[in-house]
Design a protein around this motif. Structure first.
Motif, short mmCIF file in Angstrom:
data_model
loop_
_atom_site.label_atom_id
_atom_site.label_comp_id
_atom_site.label_asym_id
_atom_site.label_seq_id
_atom_site.Cartn_x
_atom_site.Cartn_y
_atom_site.Cartn_z
N LYS A 32 -12.21 -7.25 2.76
CA LYS A 32 -11.96 -8.71 3.33
C LYS A 32 -10.01 -8.20 3.31
N LEU A 33 -9.33 -7.54 2.26
CA LEU A 33 -7.68 -7.02 1.68
C LEU A 33 -7.43 -6.58 3.40
N ASP A 34 -8.12 -5.51 3.82
CA ASP A 34 -8.26 -4.58 4.72
C ASP A 34 -7.47 -5.52 5.80
N GLU A 35 -8.45 -6.71 6.06
CA GLU A 35 -7.78 -7.91 7.14
C GLU A 35 -7.14 -8.25 7.12
N ILE A 36 -6.40 -8.81 6.15
CA ILE A 36 -5.29 -9.45 5.35
C ILE A 36 -4.12 -7.71 5.71
N PHE A 37 -4.28 -7.36 5.56
CA PHE A 37 -2.69 -6.08 5.50
C PHE A 37 -2.67 -5.49 6.56
N ALA A 38 -3.91 -5.48 7.82
CA ALA A 38 -3.69 -4.50 8.12
C ALA A 38 -2.53 -4.80 9.66
N PRO A 39 -2.46 -6.00 9.57
CA PRO A 39 -2.03 -6.41 10.71
C PRO A 39 -1.02 -6.48 10.44
N LEU A 40 -0.15 -7.10 8.94
CA LEU A 40 0.95 -7.19 8.95
C LEU A 40 2.28 -5.83 8.62
N SER A 41 3.09 -6.35 9.54
CA SER A 41 4.46 -5.46 9.49
C SER A 41 4.48 -4.48 8.51
N GLU A 42 5.40 -3.26 7.81
CA GLU A 42 5.25 -2.68 7.48
C GLU A 42 7.45 -3.27 6.58
N GLU A 43 7.84 -4.41 7.27
CA GLU A 43 8.86 -5.36 6.25
C GLU A 43 7.80 -6.22 5.75
N VAL A 44 7.09 -6.81 5.71
CA VAL A 44 5.92 -7.31 5.00
C VAL A 44 5.52 -7.34 4.58
N ILE A 45 4.90 -6.56 4.28
CA ILE A 45 4.02 -5.67 3.38
C ILE A 45 5.06 -5.16 1.46
N GLU A 46 6.44 -4.01 1.93
CA GLU A 46 7.25 -4.18 1.53
C GLU A 46 7.67 -5.28 0.71
N LEU A 47 8.56 -6.81 0.76
CA LEU A 47 8.45 -7.92 0.61
C LEU A 47 7.16 -8.28 -0.30
N ILE A 48 6.28 -8.34 0.10
CA ILE A 48 5.04 -8.97 -0.45
C ILE A 48 4.68 -7.51 -2.29
N ARG A 49 4.61 -5.99 -1.97
CA ARG A 49 4.75 -5.21 -2.76
C ARG A 49 6.11 -5.23 -3.94
N LEU A 50 7.16 -5.83 -3.14
CA LEU A 50 8.46 -6.09 -4.19
C LEU A 50 8.06 -6.96 -5.77
N ARG A 51 7.09 -8.19 -4.84
CA ARG A 51 6.46 -9.04 -5.35
C ARG A 51 5.68 -9.23 -6.49
N PHE A 52 5.03 -8.29 -5.85
CA PHE A 52 3.17 -8.15 -6.87
C PHE A 52 3.49 -6.96 -7.25
N VAL A 53 4.12 -5.85 -6.98
CA VAL A 53 4.15 -4.27 -7.77
C VAL A 53 5.42 -4.42 -8.78
N ASP A 54 6.46 -4.76 -7.95
CA ASP A 54 7.70 -4.33 -8.28
C ASP A 54 8.90 -6.05 -9.75
#
Length: 106
Positions: free
Chosen positions: A46-68
């Motif tokens: 389910k998470l793959d389905e959510i994240f796979a279509p996202l652009s690298e930019e959006v994934i980076e924004l989410i990474r900064l929010r929730f990993v960093d």
């Protein structure tokens, strides 16, 4: 930190996949109950389905929010975007992850 924040963090860092793969290998080798492994695998899918279509930019924004663990203002400043742009780009995937987190918990 809430369930969905942990879920995003662990997914992006690969922890869920690694631990599930180890558990699958253990069960194949030694046997045992695979109920939790199946649940984890469904969650990963389910998470793959959510994240796979996202652009690298959006994934980076989410990474900064929730990993960093930066707040939206910090992410916006670091990426040269407005607060509303960061929020707009991230709101739908985060909403979907919240739904998956609720399903996982039950």
């Amino acid at each position: 930190m809430s369930d969905y924040k942990y879920l995003i963090r662990f997914y992006l860092l690969g922890f869920i996949q690694k631990s599930t793969s180890r558990a699958e290998n253990y069960i194949k080798r030694f046997g045992g109950d695979d109920t939790q492994v199946k649940k984890n695998r469904k969650t990963i899918d389910k998470l793959d389905e959510i994240f796979a279509p996202l652009s690298e930019e959006v994934i980076e924004l989410i990474r900064l929010r929730f990993v960093d663990e930066l707040n939206i203002n910090e992410v916006a400043k670091q990426k040269g975007l407005s607060y509303s742009t960061v929020q707009r780009l991230c709101v739908e995937p985060i909403k979907q992850v919240k739904k998956v987190a609720k399903e996982y918990k039950n």
